[in-house]
Write an enzyme that holds these catalytic residues in place. Sequence first.
Site, mmCIF file in Angstrom:
data_model
loop_
_atom_site.group_PDB
_atom_site.id
_atom_site.type_symbol
_atom_site.label_atom_id
_atom_site.label_comp_id
_atom_site.label_asym_id
_atom_site.label_seq_id
_atom_site.Cartn_x
_atom_site.Cartn_y
_atom_site.Cartn_z
ATOM 1 N N HIS A 40 -0.474 -8.956 7.141
ATOM 2 C CA HIS A 40 0.626 -8.800 6.188
ATOM 3 C C HIS A 40 1.124 -7.352 6.189
ATOM 4 O O HIS A 40 2.340 -7.102 6.290
ATOM 5 C CB HIS A 40 0.107 -9.207 4.801
ATOM 6 C CG HIS A 40 1.090 -9.088 3.688
ATOM 7 N ND1 HIS A 40 1.788 -10.170 3.192
ATOM 8 C CD2 HIS A 40 1.482 -8.031 2.951
ATOM 9 C CE1 HIS A 40 2.582 -9.774 2.208
ATOM 10 N NE2 HIS A 40 2.409 -8.467 2.038
ATOM 11 N N GLU A 41 0.201 -6.414 6.107
ATOM 12 C CA GLU A 41 0.612 -5.006 6.029
ATOM 13 C C GLU A 41 1.207 -4.518 7.355
ATOM 14 O O GLU A 41 2.156 -3.731 7.358
ATOM 15 C CB GLU A 41 -0.574 -4.128 5.617
ATOM 16 C CG GLU A 41 -1.135 -4.441 4.233
ATOM 17 C CD GLU A 41 -0.111 -4.332 3.111
ATOM 18 O OE1 GLU A 41 0.912 -3.652 3.298
ATOM 19 O OE2 GLU A 41 -0.320 -4.954 2.056
ATOM 20 N N GLY A 51 -3.712 -3.404 -0.123
ATOM 21 C CA GLY A 51 -3.226 -2.649 1.016
ATOM 22 C C GLY A 51 -1.799 -2.203 0.815
ATOM 23 O O GLY A 51 -1.100 -2.703 -0.068
ATOM 24 N N THR A 85 -4.925 -9.677 5.358
ATOM 25 C CA THR A 85 -4.268 -8.601 4.618
ATOM 26 C C THR A 85 -3.691 -7.612 5.622
ATOM 27 O O THR A 85 -2.563 -7.120 5.465
ATOM 28 C CB THR A 85 -5.270 -7.901 3.687
ATOM 29 O OG1 THR A 85 -5.801 -8.857 2.777
ATOM 30 C CG2 THR A 85 -4.601 -6.780 2.916
ATOM 31 N N HIS A 110 4.720 -5.433 7.431
ATOM 32 C CA HIS A 110 5.548 -4.422 6.758
ATOM 33 C C HIS A 110 5.783 -3.228 7.674
ATOM 34 O O HIS A 110 6.896 -2.714 7.782
ATOM 35 C CB HIS A 110 4.844 -3.923 5.495
ATOM 36 C CG HIS A 110 4.878 -4.870 4.342
ATOM 37 N ND1 HIS A 110 5.969 -5.638 4.023
ATOM 38 C CD2 HIS A 110 3.943 -5.151 3.398
ATOM 39 C CE1 HIS A 110 5.708 -6.355 2.935
ATOM 40 N NE2 HIS A 110 4.474 -6.078 2.539
ATOM 41 N N HIS A 126 8.612 -8.944 2.178
ATOM 42 C CA HIS A 126 8.002 -10.153 1.641
ATOM 43 C C HIS A 126 8.953 -11.332 1.785
ATOM 44 O O HIS A 126 10.162 -11.189 1.598
ATOM 45 C CB HIS A 126 7.652 -9.962 0.160
ATOM 46 C CG HIS A 126 6.517 -9.020 -0.047
ATOM 47 N ND1 HIS A 126 6.521 -8.045 -1.008
ATOM 48 C CD2 HIS A 126 5.337 -8.898 0.611
ATOM 49 C CE1 HIS A 126 5.386 -7.368 -0.945
ATOM 50 N NE2 HIS A 126 4.650 -7.860 0.029
ATOM 51 N N TRP A 149 9.572 -13.819 -0.040
ATOM 52 C CA TRP A 149 10.328 -14.220 -1.226
ATOM 53 C C TRP A 149 11.355 -13.160 -1.618
ATOM 54 O O TRP A 149 12.052 -13.300 -2.618
ATOM 55 C CB TRP A 149 9.393 -14.549 -2.393
ATOM 56 C CG TRP A 149 8.649 -13.378 -2.950
ATOM 57 C CD1 TRP A 149 9.021 -12.611 -4.028
ATOM 58 C CD2 TRP A 149 7.423 -12.822 -2.479
ATOM 59 N NE1 TRP A 149 8.101 -11.615 -4.230
ATOM 60 C CE2 TRP A 149 7.107 -11.720 -3.299
ATOM 61 C CE3 TRP A 149 6.542 -13.149 -1.444
ATOM 62 C CZ2 TRP A 149 5.959 -10.950 -3.109
ATOM 63 C CZ3 TRP A 149 5.401 -12.374 -1.256
ATOM 64 C CH2 TRP A 149 5.120 -11.297 -2.077
ATOM 65 N N THR A 186 13.835 -17.612 7.224
ATOM 66 C CA THR A 186 12.741 -17.789 6.261
ATOM 67 C C THR A 186 13.321 -18.355 4.974
ATOM 68 O O THR A 186 14.302 -17.826 4.456
ATOM 69 C CB THR A 186 12.053 -16.455 5.940
ATOM 70 O OG1 THR A 186 13.049 -15.501 5.559
ATOM 71 C CG2 THR A 186 11.271 -15.948 7.128
ATOM 72 N N ALA A 229 9.279 -16.828 -6.086
ATOM 73 C CA ALA A 229 8.218 -15.836 -6.283
ATOM 74 C C ALA A 229 7.207 -15.985 -5.169
ATOM 75 O O ALA A 229 7.222 -16.962 -4.421
ATOM 76 C CB ALA A 229 7.533 -16.035 -7.641
HETATM 77 CA CA LIG Z 1 15.141 -15.497 4.223
#
Ligand SMILES: [Ca+2]
Length: 440
Positions: free
Chosen positions: A260-261, A206, A257, A264, A270, A272, A286, A291
């Site tokens: 998550h998208e 995605g 999914t 965004h 993300h 990481w 966070t 990674a």
């Molecule tokens: Ca952070």
Amino acid sequence: MKKLLLLICIVTGATPFVKGQTIERCLSHRAIEYQESLTPGYAAQVNAVFEHAKAYSAANAFEKNNELYTIPVVVHVVYHTPEQNLPDSVIIDQIRILSEDFGRMNPDTVNMRSDFDPVAGNPRIKFKLAQIDENGLPTNGITRTETPNTSFGSIAAALGDFSDLENVKSTANGGHDAWDPSRYLNIWVCNMSIEFAGNEITALLGYATPPDGLPHWPAGTTTGLTDGVVLQFQTVGSNNPNTLDMGNGPMQMMGRTACHEVGHYLGLRHIWGDGDCTAQDGVDDTPNATAQSDFDCDASKNTCVDNILGLDLPDMIENYMDYSAEDCQNSFTQGQVDIMHGVLDNERYDLVHGNPASVSVLEEISFTIFPNPANDVITFQHNGELVNVYLSTMYGTELKRDIQLLSASSIAIEDLPAGVYFINFETTQGVKGSKRFVKQ
Ligand SMILES: [Ca+2]
Ligand SMILES: [Ca+2]
């Protein structure tokens, strides 16, 4: 329309798209580099929106905690095979999952490790399939388009050229045009697998466009990226009849999914930070990580030393913005919530404020609570048919109470510690909501 950022997440697995010996699973940072090459100053703009949203949220934190947003959604199913033409039930299940996860009503919040209790947040955002279309006509919020395109993915797309992928957003190019992106969250569902050496490789799950409308974006740089979310068809819903296999056997998909998208789409990066311990996702609460997770659920990881409320938190595999297994994800942090609220009150203001499309999908239900603040008893009244009412902490943890589903009912709270709580409800029509109150 300005396009600010394409966050494209490619999971390569054992595919040809390997840089040296490093398997590159997500191309977000490369998308930023790509856009930077097209439009110098782009990366700085990406940073600007985070700073803006954070500053806004910090100034409005108390009021925003009580806000509930409704986002109208249109899902464009673009299919080449019958399997890709997902039934309505799968789309509806995906919308349910989005509302649960962005309302912290997902039952698996109980799996979040207590390390994250101090930082967990509730976005209080719900999603509804649109009931009127752009022209004011009735709709079920789902369009269906049979396409001659066997796939919208390509090797060029995997290398950062998004023009093939963007065809799904164009009726003239085998996809379906967006509905007004300022009023609807457009989600396209299609096949993005890649033909390589006679094999069909599912590498891209995605991608999404974060909010546009940032100040100082150079005119004339609308690079053809249409606002919205694109999903590989097997990732949609928890009841999808198709199996997703990225080369390591069938994967358990729970519709996250899309979460998550959409994260965004609402401005989140993300977790990481697309880099090592020095890379930041723009969110203070966070924990950094070296990674992304590898579609696993490794609770032993603490790959970076951080200081969040005085704690060195482990890697947050519970976060929707990681790449952990979907049955491992269950939470956003308050910092992420603040950014999403800032985006909905600024860059995506028209999506939720005074939006005719949003008003049309809001069911008329009155749900009130009193007194507030309360000491020993709190009473709720409503005019709908309820199937569930429960009391929760501000982090969404359910507190057991024997609550009757009457039009007016009282809940004893004298044993609760002083603090902020929510009364959550769900109607027979599937409408979910909650009211915040303070226990003195
Ligand atoms: Ca952070
Ligand atoms: Ca850490």
